[in-house]
Design a protein around this motif. Structure first.
Motif, short mmCIF file in Angstrom:
data_model
loop_
_atom_site.label_atom_id
_atom_site.label_comp_id
_atom_site.label_asym_id
_atom_site.label_seq_id
_atom_site.Cartn_x
_atom_site.Cartn_y
_atom_site.Cartn_z
N ARG A 127 -0.32 -2.73 -6.93
CA ARG A 127 0.64 -3.74 -7.35
C ARG A 127 2.05 -3.17 -7.35
O ARG A 127 2.25 -1.96 -7.21
CB ARG A 127 0.30 -4.23 -8.76
N THR A 128 3.02 -4.06 -7.50
CA THR A 128 4.40 -3.63 -7.68
C THR A 128 4.61 -3.25 -9.15
O THR A 128 3.72 -3.45 -9.99
CB THR A 128 5.38 -4.75 -7.30
N LYS A 129 5.78 -2.74 -9.47
CA LYS A 129 6.08 -2.40 -10.86
C LYS A 129 6.13 -3.66 -11.72
O LYS A 129 6.57 -4.73 -11.28
CB LYS A 129 7.43 -1.69 -10.95
N VAL A 130 5.68 -3.55 -12.94
CA VAL A 130 5.73 -4.67 -13.87
C VAL A 130 7.18 -4.90 -14.29
O VAL A 130 7.92 -3.95 -14.57
CB VAL A 130 4.86 -4.39 -15.11
N ILE A 131 7.59 -6.14 -14.31
CA ILE A 131 8.97 -6.43 -14.68
C ILE A 131 9.18 -6.13 -16.16
O ILE A 131 8.25 -6.23 -16.97
CB ILE A 131 9.33 -7.90 -14.38
N PRO A 132 10.40 -5.77 -16.56
CA PRO A 132 10.66 -5.45 -17.97
C PRO A 132 10.46 -6.67 -18.87
O PRO A 132 10.54 -7.82 -18.41
CB PRO A 132 12.11 -4.98 -17.97
N ASP A 151 0.83 -1.21 0.00
CA ASP A 151 0.00 0.00 0.00
C ASP A 151 0.86 1.26 0.00
O ASP A 151 0.52 2.25 -0.65
CB ASP A 151 -0.92 -0.01 1.22
N ARG A 152 2.00 1.20 0.69
CA ARG A 152 2.84 2.39 0.81
C ARG A 152 3.71 2.63 -0.42
O ARG A 152 3.89 3.77 -0.87
CB ARG A 152 3.73 2.27 2.05
N TYR A 153 4.24 1.56 -0.98
CA TYR A 153 5.20 1.72 -2.07
C TYR A 153 4.70 1.18 -3.41
O TYR A 153 5.40 1.29 -4.42
CB TYR A 153 6.51 1.00 -1.72
N GLY A 154 3.52 0.58 -3.41
CA GLY A 154 3.01 0.01 -4.65
C GLY A 154 2.39 1.04 -5.57
O GLY A 154 2.24 2.22 -5.22
N ILE A 155 2.02 0.60 -6.76
CA ILE A 155 1.39 1.45 -7.75
C ILE A 155 -0.12 1.29 -7.63
O ILE A 155 -0.66 0.20 -7.81
CB ILE A 155 1.85 1.08 -9.17
N HIS A 156 -0.81 2.37 -7.31
CA HIS A 156 -2.26 2.33 -7.12
C HIS A 156 -2.96 2.63 -8.44
O HIS A 156 -2.57 3.54 -9.18
CB HIS A 156 -2.67 3.35 -6.06
#
Length: 364
Positions: free
Chosen positions: A170-175, A159-164
């Motif tokens: 969620r977390t960042k999508v991997i390349p 919640d604090r560092y994820g992408i809302h």
């Protein structure tokens, strides 16, 4: 005892367990008063899976098997690692966060992320191991508490560092260079069998070699059989407990990695919870044996995948399948004990009926 009879005894217990599970499930369906009958339920469950479901069964089997091995390492040591669920949740978030940050290119990013998953899972399980060897805290209690802490911790960090976005985070999508494809045995719309599902094969082979071809594996089995005897033979039990928990947690860290790098690509709503508890059941069903757990994982994946059609074609809840799985685990324990006692009686009868060998008289 000849080979045919040994094979017969080996398969008798699972057959009895499956029969008991099927009978119990059928009684539950009748008791619920469903408009769809028992025949409808089993015709759907036992029908030939579609191509899409076959792919899903293979993918789910790989993750369930990894979870089962993680639990079985502890069980063979006499430890009840109930914290597999929390261990792979924390490890998956850590690996997904690192992979999404793309500090490293391509497959190097994948390799390091897998290593992070193993290390984080091992460290999280190691907390329970340290509490056990230093304070005597039961690993059952500590791992259950760590499951709750893991859920809260991952939720807070996400919640604090994820992408809302909307109602999801969620977390960042991997390349793209780190997104590992798979094998599409059917049409592309039916999905792919994840490449990292091979981790289950490697871990299974490694588990067998560890148990049967290493000194540590012998000490593991000896300590699990009797800690008192292990201490008397010079085995450092506390070290074995901590090492076993670290190995168990390390394997747990890999559970969701095939799905993450296969098609999820981020940690969030795509994360599949519950695999830790399923693995514990499969480990018990497979008697903590590498090969036995393969069949257990395949059975659970098959039943779960097939149950998705129940709500569409009948008014029977897919939760009924969970009853089948649960009863199967309980029934296999009872069945193995019944078969063991029957085998002992057969062996005793064979010995009693064998002609006695009289010593030849030796002339003076």
């Amino acid at each position: 005892m000849d080979i045919a009879r040994r094979i017969g005894f080996a398969i008798l217990a699972p057959v009895i367990a499956i029969a008991i599970a099927m009978a119990a499930t059928s009684l539950v369906i009748v008791a619920t008063g469903s408009d769809s009958g028992v025949g409808d339920f089993w015709s759907i469950i036992l029908s030939k899976p579609s191509d899409r479901i076959l792919v899903d069964i293979v993918n789910q089997t790989s993750m369930i098997y990894l979870s089962a091995v993680a639990a079985a390492v502890g069980f063979r040591m006499g430890l009840f690692n109930i914290g597999v669920e929390g261990q792979y949740a924390v490890a998956s978030y850590a690996a997904a966060s690192f992979a999404g940050a793309a500090f490293l290119p391509g497959f190097l990013n994948v390799f390091v992320s897998l290593a992070i998953a193993v290390v984080v899972g091992a460290l999280w399980a190691g907390i329970a191991g340290i509490l056990r060897v230093t304070r005597g805290v039961s690993e059952v209690i500590s791992t259950i508490m760590l499951n709750a802490i893991a859920g809260i911790l991952v939720g807070y960090l996400l919640d604090r560092y994820g992408i809302h976005g909307g109602n999801s985070v969620r977390t960042k999508v991997i390349p793209a260079g780190s997104q590992i494809g798979g094998w599409a045995p059917f049409a592309s719309a039916d999905g792919q069998i994840w490449t990292l599902g091979l981790l289950a094969v490697l871990v299974g082979i490694g588990f067998w070699l560890l148990l049967n071809r290493t000194t540590f594996g012998f000490d593991l089995r000896a300590t699990g059989a009797s800690q008192t005897a292990a201490v008397a033979s010079g085995i450092k039990v506390n070290r074995m407990i901590l090492t076993s928990m670290l190995i168990s947690g390390g394997v747990a860290g890999l559970i969701w990695m095939p799905a993450f790098f296969g098609n999820a690509w981020s940690y969030g709503t795509t994360f599949q919870a519950g695999l830790g508890f399923t693995g514990i059941a499969v480990a018990l069903l497979g008697r903590n044996q590498p090969l036995g757990m393969v069949f257990g994982a395949l059975l659970f994946a098959f039943l779960t995948a097939q149950s998705n059609s129940l709500t569409l074609l009948t008014d029977i809840s897919a939760s009924v399948v969970q009853i089948t799985q649960g009863v199967a685990v309980l029934a296999v324990v009872v069945a193995y004990e019944l078969v063991r006692r029957y085998r002992v009686r057969v062996e005793q009868r064979a010995v009693a009926e064998a002609p006695s060998v009289q010593a030849e008289e030796v002339p003076a």
